[in-house]
Design a protein around this motif. Structure first.
Motif, PDB file in Angstrom:
ATOM      1  N   TYR A  46       0.813  -1.221   0.000  1.00  0.00           N
ATOM      2  CA  TYR A  46       0.000   0.000   0.000  1.00  0.00           C
ATOM      3  C   TYR A  46       0.845   1.269   0.000  1.00  0.00           C
ATOM      4  CZ  TYR A  46      -4.480  -2.322   0.584  1.00  0.00           C
ATOM      5  OH  TYR A  46      -5.621  -3.067   0.373  1.00  0.00           O
ATOM      6  N   VAL A  75       5.582   4.314  -9.458  1.00  0.00           N
ATOM      7  CA  VAL A  75       4.848   3.180 -10.015  1.00  0.00           C
ATOM      8  C   VAL A  75       4.504   3.518 -11.455  1.00  0.00           C
ATOM      9  CG1 VAL A  75       2.743   1.797  -9.859  1.00  0.00           C
ATOM     10  CG2 VAL A  75       3.898   2.547  -7.768  1.00  0.00           C
ATOM     11  N   PHE A  82      -4.506  -0.656 -14.470  1.00  0.00           N
ATOM     12  CA  PHE A  82      -4.765   0.209 -13.320  1.00  0.00           C
ATOM     13  C   PHE A  82      -6.264   0.387 -13.141  1.00  0.00           C
ATOM     14  CE2 PHE A  82      -4.979   4.750 -11.682  1.00  0.00           C
ATOM     15  CZ  PHE A  82      -4.607   4.433 -10.390  1.00  0.00           C
ATOM     16  N   LYS A 140      -2.984  -4.669 -12.023  1.00  0.00           N
ATOM     17  CA  LYS A 140      -1.769  -4.682 -11.208  1.00  0.00           C
ATOM     18  C   LYS A 140      -1.792  -3.666 -10.063  1.00  0.00           C
ATOM     19  CE  LYS A 140       0.934  -6.367 -15.116  1.00  0.00           C
ATOM     20  NZ  LYS A 140       2.106  -6.136 -16.021  1.00  0.00           N
ATOM     21  N   ALA A 141      -2.718  -2.721 -10.128  1.00  0.00           N
ATOM     22  CA  ALA A 141      -2.819  -1.713  -9.067  1.00  0.00           C
ATOM     23  C   ALA A 141      -4.253  -1.210  -8.990  1.00  0.00           C
ATOM     24  CB  ALA A 141      -1.861  -0.555  -9.327  1.00  0.00           C
ATOM     25  N   GLN A 143      -6.738   1.881  -7.081  1.00  0.00           N
ATOM     26  CA  GLN A 143      -6.743   3.154  -6.346  1.00  0.00           C
ATOM     27  C   GLN A 143      -8.141   3.488  -5.860  1.00  0.00           C
ATOM     28  OE1 GLN A 143      -4.694   6.762  -7.891  1.00  0.00           O
ATOM     29  NE2 GLN A 143      -6.689   7.781  -7.765  1.00  0.00           N
ATOM     30  N   VAL A 170      -3.264   3.547  -2.872  1.00  0.00           N
ATOM     31  CA  VAL A 170      -2.989   2.714  -4.043  1.00  0.00           C
ATOM     32  C   VAL A 170      -2.463   1.375  -3.555  1.00  0.00           C
ATOM     33  CG1 VAL A 170      -1.677   2.465  -6.185  1.00  0.00           C
ATOM     34  CG2 VAL A 170      -2.452   4.739  -5.453  1.00  0.00           C
ATOM     35  N   CYS A 171      -3.143   0.316  -3.942  1.00  0.00           N
ATOM     36  CA  CYS A 171      -2.729  -1.041  -3.597  1.00  0.00           C
ATOM     37  C   CYS A 171      -2.012  -1.649  -4.803  1.00  0.00           C
ATOM     38  CB  CYS A 171      -3.936  -1.880  -3.208  1.00  0.00           C
ATOM     39  SG  CYS A 171      -3.559  -3.633  -2.944  1.00  0.00           S
ATOM     40  N   ILE A 172      -0.745  -1.979  -4.630  1.00  0.00           N
ATOM     41  CA  ILE A 172       0.041  -2.585  -5.704  1.00  0.00           C
ATOM     42  C   ILE A 172      -0.058  -4.100  -5.570  1.00  0.00           C
ATOM     43  CG2 ILE A 172       2.287  -2.761  -6.815  1.00  0.00           C
ATOM     44  CD1 ILE A 172       0.980   0.029  -6.918  1.00  0.00           C
ATOM     45  N   ARG A 173      -0.688  -4.723  -6.538  1.00  0.00           N
ATOM     46  CA  ARG A 173      -0.878  -6.184  -6.520  1.00  0.00           C
ATOM     47  C   ARG A 173       0.272  -6.905  -7.220  1.00  0.00           C
ATOM     48  NH1 ARG A 173      -5.834  -7.741  -9.371  1.00  0.00           N
ATOM     49  NH2 ARG A 173      -6.396  -9.209  -7.715  1.00  0.00           N
TER      50      ARG A 173
END
Length: 206
Positions: A46, A75, A82, A140-141, A143, A170-173
């Motif tokens: 996060y 990022v 996104f 992949k992310a 928000q 923003v959650c980066i998966r």
């Protein structure tokens, strides 16, 4: 999401302990944290978007007894990877996916959302976390902007303007979208300094 393809660069700030920050920089790897069913945007790393102050405050509120730090990173990804839940197109995509793919999976695999609490304020996080985790891997992310508790929200002028503190999370998966060549410690927060500043603000308020 049928909008044409274009690139997105996000300046993200991640609050953590100083020890963890140094390890992240050295190993060039963010851990996704504990696997829980109530993460705000599902499992991932996060960041607060373009908001180092919010990352700092979050770290100090969650990490006790040690120095904390804020990591800055870039990022980079395209819009098709996104999911921006602050936009109409993003919400439309999320809604369609839930009502088609997730619904089909629930019916076929008899998947259930496990509610581990009776607290209605937490149940919404469990639902959101479940559906975000079910998104395809090409996302992949994610928000989303959330309301943040702050004394600034008590300001009468802000209230008249309907202006409140919010944090863009923003959650980066998929960690491959993080540019580790542009990742470093933005600032270190000494807990004693932070406490002194907090007491000074409280005295001014009185």
């Amino acid at each position: 999401m049928d909008e044409g393809t274009y690139n997105i660069d996000i300046v993200g700030f991640h609050g953590t302990s100083l020890e963890s920050a140094q390890k992240i920089i050295t190993e060039q790897n963010f851990t996704s944290g504990d696997i829980r069913n109530d993460h705000w945007l599902g499992q991932g790393a996060y960041f607060f978007r373009e908001d180092p102050e919010q990352a700092k405050i979050w770290a100090k509120s969650k990490i006790k007894g040690s120095e904390t730090a804020v990591i800055k990173t870039i990022v980079s990804l395209d819009n098709n990877s996104f999911l921006n839940l602050d936009t109409r197109s993003g919400l439309n995509y999320f809604n369609r996916y839930i009502k088609t793919e997730v619904k089909r999976k629930i019916l076929e695999e008899k998947a259930e959302i496990e509610l581990t609490t009776d607290d209605h304020s937490k149940i919404k996080h469990i639902y959101r976390c479940f559906f975000c985790n079910e998104l395809p891997t090409n996302i992949k992310a994610i928000q989303r902007t959330f309301f943040v508790q702050s004394t600034l929200n008590e300001d009468e002028t802000f209230k008249k303007m309907d202006v409140f503190v919010q944090g863009v999370q923003v959650c980066i998966r998929d960690l491959s979208v993080i540019d580790f060549t542009k990742t470093g410690i933005n600032n270190v927060i000494n807990m004693h300094t932070f406490r002194r500043r907090k007491k000074t603000k409280q005295k001014r308020k009185l």
